[in-house]
Motif scaffolding. Structure first.
Motif, PDB file in Angstrom:
ATOM      1  N   THR A 192     -94.374 -51.081  37.210  1.00 46.67           N
ATOM      2  CA  THR A 192     -93.221 -50.380  36.641  1.00 46.67           C
ATOM      3  C   THR A 192     -92.009 -51.304  36.571  1.00 46.67           C
ATOM      4  O   THR A 192     -91.295 -51.339  35.566  1.00 46.67           O
ATOM      5  N   THR A 193     -91.781 -52.084  37.617  1.00 49.13           N
ATOM      6  CA  THR A 193     -90.661 -53.028  37.639  1.00 49.13           C
ATOM      7  C   THR A 193     -90.846 -54.102  36.581  1.00 49.13           C
ATOM      8  O   THR A 193     -89.904 -54.444  35.858  1.00 49.13           O
ATOM      9  N   ALA A 194     -92.056 -54.630  36.477  1.00 54.59           N
ATOM     10  CA  ALA A 194     -92.327 -55.667  35.474  1.00 54.59           C
ATOM     11  C   ALA A 194     -92.087 -55.119  34.070  1.00 54.59           C
ATOM     12  O   ALA A 194     -91.444 -55.777  33.236  1.00 54.59           O
ATOM     13  N   LYS A 195     -92.566 -53.924  33.797  1.00 50.80           N
ATOM     14  CA  LYS A 195     -92.369 -53.319  32.473  1.00 50.80           C
ATOM     15  C   LYS A 195     -90.894 -53.056  32.200  1.00 50.80           C
ATOM     16  O   LYS A 195     -90.421 -53.223  31.079  1.00 50.80           O
ATOM     17  N   ALA A 196     -90.148 -52.668  33.231  1.00 46.60           N
ATOM     18  CA  ALA A 196     -88.713 -52.429  33.067  1.00 46.60           C
ATOM     19  C   ALA A 196     -87.978 -53.734  32.744  1.00 46.60           C
ATOM     20  O   ALA A 196     -87.086 -53.752  31.887  1.00 46.60           O
ATOM     21  N   LEU A 197     -88.333 -54.819  33.412  1.00 46.85           N
ATOM     22  CA  LEU A 197     -87.711 -56.118  33.140  1.00 46.85           C
ATOM     23  C   LEU A 197     -88.000 -56.575  31.712  1.00 46.85           C
ATOM     24  O   LEU A 197     -87.122 -57.097  31.027  1.00 46.85           O
ATOM     25  N   ILE A 198     -89.224 -56.356  31.266  1.00 48.81           N
ATOM     26  CA  ILE A 198     -89.609 -56.718  29.902  1.00 48.81           C
ATOM     27  C   ILE A 198     -88.893 -55.818  28.897  1.00 48.81           C
ATOM     28  O   ILE A 198     -88.314 -56.297  27.922  1.00 48.81           O
TER      29      ILE A 198
ATOM     30  N   SER B  93     -86.124 -54.122  29.145  1.00 45.40           N
ATOM     31  CA  SER B  93     -84.667 -54.302  29.105  1.00 45.40           C
ATOM     32  C   SER B  93     -84.269 -55.628  28.472  1.00 45.40           C
ATOM     33  O   SER B  93     -83.102 -55.835  28.156  1.00 45.40           O
ATOM     34  N   GLY B  94     -85.237 -56.529  28.332  1.00 40.71           N
ATOM     35  CA  GLY B  94     -84.933 -57.849  27.794  1.00 40.71           C
ATOM     36  C   GLY B  94     -84.490 -58.837  28.859  1.00 40.71           C
ATOM     37  O   GLY B  94     -84.217 -59.991  28.559  1.00 40.71           O
ATOM     38  N   GLU B  95     -84.418 -58.369  30.102  1.00 42.90           N
ATOM     39  CA  GLU B  95     -84.034 -59.271  31.184  1.00 42.90           C
ATOM     40  C   GLU B  95     -85.085 -60.371  31.362  1.00 42.90           C
ATOM     41  O   GLU B  95     -84.774 -61.494  31.730  1.00 42.90           O
ATOM     42  N   LEU B  96     -86.325 -60.018  31.088  1.00 42.64           N
ATOM     43  CA  LEU B  96     -87.426 -60.979  31.102  1.00 42.64           C
ATOM     44  C   LEU B  96     -87.904 -61.122  29.661  1.00 42.64           C
ATOM     45  O   LEU B  96     -88.394 -60.170  29.062  1.00 42.64           O
ATOM     46  N   ARG B  97     -87.707 -62.302  29.106  1.00 41.67           N
ATOM     47  CA  ARG B  97     -88.018 -62.560  27.698  1.00 41.67           C
ATOM     48  C   ARG B  97     -89.500 -62.354  27.421  1.00 41.67           C
ATOM     49  O   ARG B  97     -90.354 -62.749  28.210  1.00 41.67           O
ATOM     50  N   SER B  98     -89.789 -61.724  26.285  1.00 43.41           N
ATOM     51  CA  SER B  98     -91.176 -61.486  25.893  1.00 43.41           C
ATOM     52  C   SER B  98     -91.305 -61.614  24.382  1.00 43.41           C
ATOM     53  O   SER B  98     -90.309 -61.661  23.667  1.00 43.41           O
ATOM     54  N   ILE B  99     -92.548 -61.674  23.945  1.00 43.01           N
ATOM     55  CA  ILE B  99     -92.822 -61.708  22.507  1.00 43.01           C
ATOM     56  C   ILE B  99     -93.792 -60.576  22.183  1.00 43.01           C
ATOM     57  O   ILE B  99     -94.511 -60.095  23.056  1.00 43.01           O
ATOM     58  N   LYS B 100     -93.787 -60.177  20.936  1.00 42.07           N
ATOM     59  CA  LYS B 100     -94.669 -59.109  20.501  1.00 42.07           C
ATOM     60  C   LYS B 100     -95.790 -59.699  19.664  1.00 42.07           C
ATOM     61  O   LYS B 100     -95.557 -60.480  18.741  1.00 42.07           O
ATOM     62  N   ILE B 101     -97.015 -59.329  19.999  1.00 46.47           N
ATOM     63  CA  ILE B 101     -98.195 -59.713  19.230  1.00 46.47           C
ATOM     64  C   ILE B 101     -98.902 -58.408  18.888  1.00 46.47           C
ATOM     65  O   ILE B 101     -99.441 -57.741  19.781  1.00 46.47           O
TER      66      ILE B 101
END
Length: 64
Positions: free
Chosen positions: A20-26, A28-36
């Motif tokens: 849940t914490t990891a998904k929240a960071l992703i 919120s944009g606090e942890l940068r991610s990309i969409k595939i």
């Protein structure tokens, strides 16, 4: 060849936090991610950058 992208569950494991914490960071944009497609993935360098930023903020250093 080393991994360059991680799923949310793998991010949680790498950071030692819950899913849940990891998904929240992703999310919120606090942890940068990309969409595939419809999936989100976190680049390896984004994990390292996130940890460096937290370390700098919490230890009073200027962010690198």
């Amino acid at each position: 060849m080393s991994r360059i992208l991680y799923r949310a569950g793998e991010v949680a494991e790498q950071l030692g936090v819950g899913l849940t914490t990891a998904k929240a960071l992703i999310g919120s944009g606090e942890l940068r991610s990309i969409k595939i497609g419809r999936s989100r993935r976190v680049p390896d360098d984004a994990l390292r950058e996130f940890v460096r930023r937290l370390d700098a903020e919490q230890n009073g250093q200027a962010a690198a």
